[in-house]
Design an enzyme around this catalytic site. Sequence first.
Site, PDB file in Angstrom:
ATOM      1  N   TRP A   1      10.536  88.301  47.446  1.00 50.90           N
ATOM      2  CA  TRP A   1      11.044  87.815  48.735  1.00 50.90           C
ATOM      3  C   TRP A   1      10.771  88.891  49.787  1.00 50.90           C
ATOM      4  O   TRP A   1      11.075  90.080  49.570  1.00 50.90           O
ATOM      5  CB  TRP A   1      12.551  87.549  48.598  1.00 50.90           C
ATOM      6  CG  TRP A   1      13.205  87.041  49.841  1.00 50.90           C
ATOM      7  CD1 TRP A   1      12.770  86.041  50.659  1.00 50.90           C
ATOM      8  CD2 TRP A   1      14.442  87.515  50.403  1.00 50.90           C
ATOM      9  NE1 TRP A   1      13.665  85.851  51.691  1.00 50.90           N
ATOM     10  CE2 TRP A   1      14.692  86.749  51.564  1.00 50.90           C
ATOM     11  CE3 TRP A   1      15.364  88.502  50.042  1.00 50.90           C
ATOM     12  CZ2 TRP A   1      15.814  86.934  52.355  1.00 50.90           C
ATOM     13  CZ3 TRP A   1      16.470  88.688  50.820  1.00 50.90           C
ATOM     14  CH2 TRP A   1      16.700  87.909  51.973  1.00 50.90           C
TER      15      TRP A   1
ATOM     16  N   ASP B   1      19.206  89.895  41.824  1.00 49.04           N
ATOM     17  CA  ASP B   1      19.374  89.082  43.010  1.00 49.04           C
ATOM     18  C   ASP B   1      19.524  87.641  42.529  1.00 49.04           C
ATOM     19  O   ASP B   1      18.583  87.065  41.977  1.00 49.04           O
ATOM     20  CB  ASP B   1      18.151  89.228  43.920  1.00 49.04           C
ATOM     21  CG  ASP B   1      18.292  88.417  45.203  1.00 49.04           C
ATOM     22  OD1 ASP B   1      19.283  87.670  45.345  1.00 49.04           O
ATOM     23  OD2 ASP B   1      17.391  88.516  46.071  1.00 49.04           O
TER      24      ASP B   1
ATOM     25  N   LYS C   1      22.308  78.437  48.983  1.00 48.71           N
ATOM     26  CA  LYS C   1      21.590  77.296  48.433  1.00 48.71           C
ATOM     27  C   LYS C   1      22.464  76.455  47.515  1.00 48.71           C
ATOM     28  O   LYS C   1      22.541  75.246  47.661  1.00 48.71           O
ATOM     29  CB  LYS C   1      20.345  77.777  47.682  1.00 48.71           C
ATOM     30  CG  LYS C   1      19.128  77.935  48.528  1.00 48.71           C
ATOM     31  CD  LYS C   1      19.166  79.084  49.524  1.00 48.71           C
ATOM     32  CE  LYS C   1      18.992  80.432  48.878  1.00 48.71           C
ATOM     33  NZ  LYS C   1      18.875  81.534  49.844  1.00 48.71           N
TER      34      LYS C   1
HETATM   35  N1  PLA Z   1      17.325  86.631  47.793  1.00 48.64           N
HETATM   36  C1  PLA Z   1      16.315  85.770  47.636  1.00 48.64           C
HETATM   37  C2  PLA Z   1      15.434  85.901  46.458  1.00 48.64           C
HETATM   38  C3  PLA Z   1      16.118  84.749  48.582  1.00 48.64           C
HETATM   39  O1  PLA Z   1      15.112  83.912  48.408  1.00 48.64           O
HETATM   40  C4  PLA Z   1      16.969  84.653  49.700  1.00 48.64           C
HETATM   41  C5  PLA Z   1      16.761  83.599  50.744  1.00 48.64           C
HETATM   42  C6  PLA Z   1      18.012  85.576  49.789  1.00 48.64           C
HETATM   43  C7  PLA Z   1      18.162  86.554  48.818  1.00 48.64           C
HETATM   44  C8  PLA Z   1      19.000  85.623  50.921  1.00 48.64           C
HETATM   45  O2  PLA Z   1      19.652  84.506  51.206  1.00 48.64           O
HETATM   46  P1  PLA Z   1      21.018  84.508  52.049  1.00 48.64           P
HETATM   47  O3  PLA Z   1      21.170  85.825  52.679  1.00 48.64           O
HETATM   48  O4  PLA Z   1      20.832  83.420  53.026  1.00 48.64           O
HETATM   49  O5  PLA Z   1      22.054  84.232  51.027  1.00 48.64           O
HETATM   50  N2  PLA Z   1      15.443  83.167  50.968  1.00 48.64           N
HETATM   51  C9  PLA Z   1      15.134  82.035  51.848  1.00 48.64           C
HETATM   52  C10 PLA Z   1      15.652  82.235  53.253  1.00 48.64           C
HETATM   53  C11 PLA Z   1      15.745  80.753  51.308  1.00 48.64           C
HETATM   54  C12 PLA Z   1      15.291  83.521  53.926  1.00 48.64           C
HETATM   55  O6  PLA Z   1      14.139  83.987  53.846  1.00 48.64           O
HETATM   56  O7  PLA Z   1      16.195  84.066  54.568  1.00 48.64           O
HETATM   57  C13 PLA Z   1      13.610  81.865  51.843  1.00 48.64           C
HETATM   58  O8  PLA Z   1      13.113  80.923  52.459  1.00 48.64           O
HETATM   59  O9  PLA Z   1      12.929  82.661  51.164  1.00 48.64           O
END
Ligand code: PLA
Length: 404
Positions: free
Chosen positions: A133, A214, A250
């Site tokens: 991510w 995570d 989510k």
């Molecule tokens: N960790 C991972 C692996 C994630 O994919 C995301 C969110 C988070 C943490 C953090 O989410 P939160 O802080 O909202 O709880 N990833 C998303 C959104 C869904 C983003 O990038 O913020 C994504 O589209 O990858």
Amino acid sequence: MSVFSQIARAPEDPILGVTVAYNQDSDPSKLNLGVGAYRTEEGKPLVLNVVRKAEQKLVNDPSRVKEYLPIVGLADFNKCSAKLILGADSPAIQENRVATVQCLSGTGSLRVGGEFLAKHYYEKTVYIPSPTWGNHPKIFTLAGLSVKTYRYYDPATRGLDFQGLLEDLGNAPTGAIVLLHACAHNPTGVDPTVDQWEQIRKLMRSKGLLPFFDSAYQGFASGSLDADAQSVRMFVADGGECFAAQSYAKNMGLYAERVGALSIVCKTADVASKVESQLKLVIRPMYSNPPLHGASIVATILKDSNLYNEWTVELKEMADRIISMRKQLLEALQSRGTPGDWTHIIKQIGMFTFTGLNAEQVAFMRGEYHIYMTSDGRISMAGLSSKTVPHLANAMHAAVTRTA
Ligand code: PLA
């Protein structure tokens, strides 16, 4: 002349910036498959019924006030969150060896954990998977850790580079922190098997590497909250230390409520309580204490067995709809005779498919078909519906055949 006139314009965020561009597009056929946000078959955001019920219950309770929460957040919420990730019968919980603090969703939990480690842990290097991510390296660098990567994804097989992973973790310095995706690896959708997790665990424990999970998709990968927490529980079962950052964005659809938790599993209750005391010193100057509403919703649901059961049903429905989108997209590509093997679409798990489309193909699909996704070719399956699958398949077919 402004004192800020020298400031350069920053680029949009690689994930959230996709939504910014999408919002500016006036084409009626436009489709946002960028950010991982669940949509219904009608393409609408979903507030779970069980969340509506919990909110109603909270609103109807006149005894509720708006006083500050403690620095560590809502006690019930923390207790229930630790149980959810570690399991109701977890010895670590029974032995009071877990320090849990409410944080601002998954991101805030990772950041608080990172800051704590930078301040109190002797090894300042964190290994993150390649790819991962996009926010992970930024969060940990700003927290004061030094970020390195370990091999994870093999584009040739569109699967796990397990040998590469073992080699890289095997060569990491003793004590290094290792960021692991508990399930539904983002962006690849590729998870280790239980057997591979066991080998990773053995290797990491033998080298004294510190696991930092995570968990942003518990329940979303398989539809089962327990199955999706298995990796974490394997590491906690051996009695060693473990970090877990949880998000309810989510799995409860609480994206904007920013509700999550950081749990640090320690070896003794005494250490856990000292760790908690230090977490307070991290949190207090950062945002003082966390917001009440989202945590109250989660606690209301997790504490009530009827609401909890309703939640698991709604969660499974979301997971199943995503799995059905995978099947439909694969069939649509196969029926069009799109060149290449697309079976990874159904082999990958979680919210995303890592299509293998390159940045140029992604740009083509945006320009010609008004389909928005991140430039690494990741598409959010949760944003797709039976109605939009043909449009996406047409676009993918065109993108692949024009550059083939
Ligand atoms: N960790 C991972 C692996 C994630 O994919 C995301 C969110 C988070 C943490 C953090 O989410 P939160 O802080 O909202 O709880 N990833 C998303 C959104 C869904 C983003 O990038 O913020 C994504 O589209 O990858």
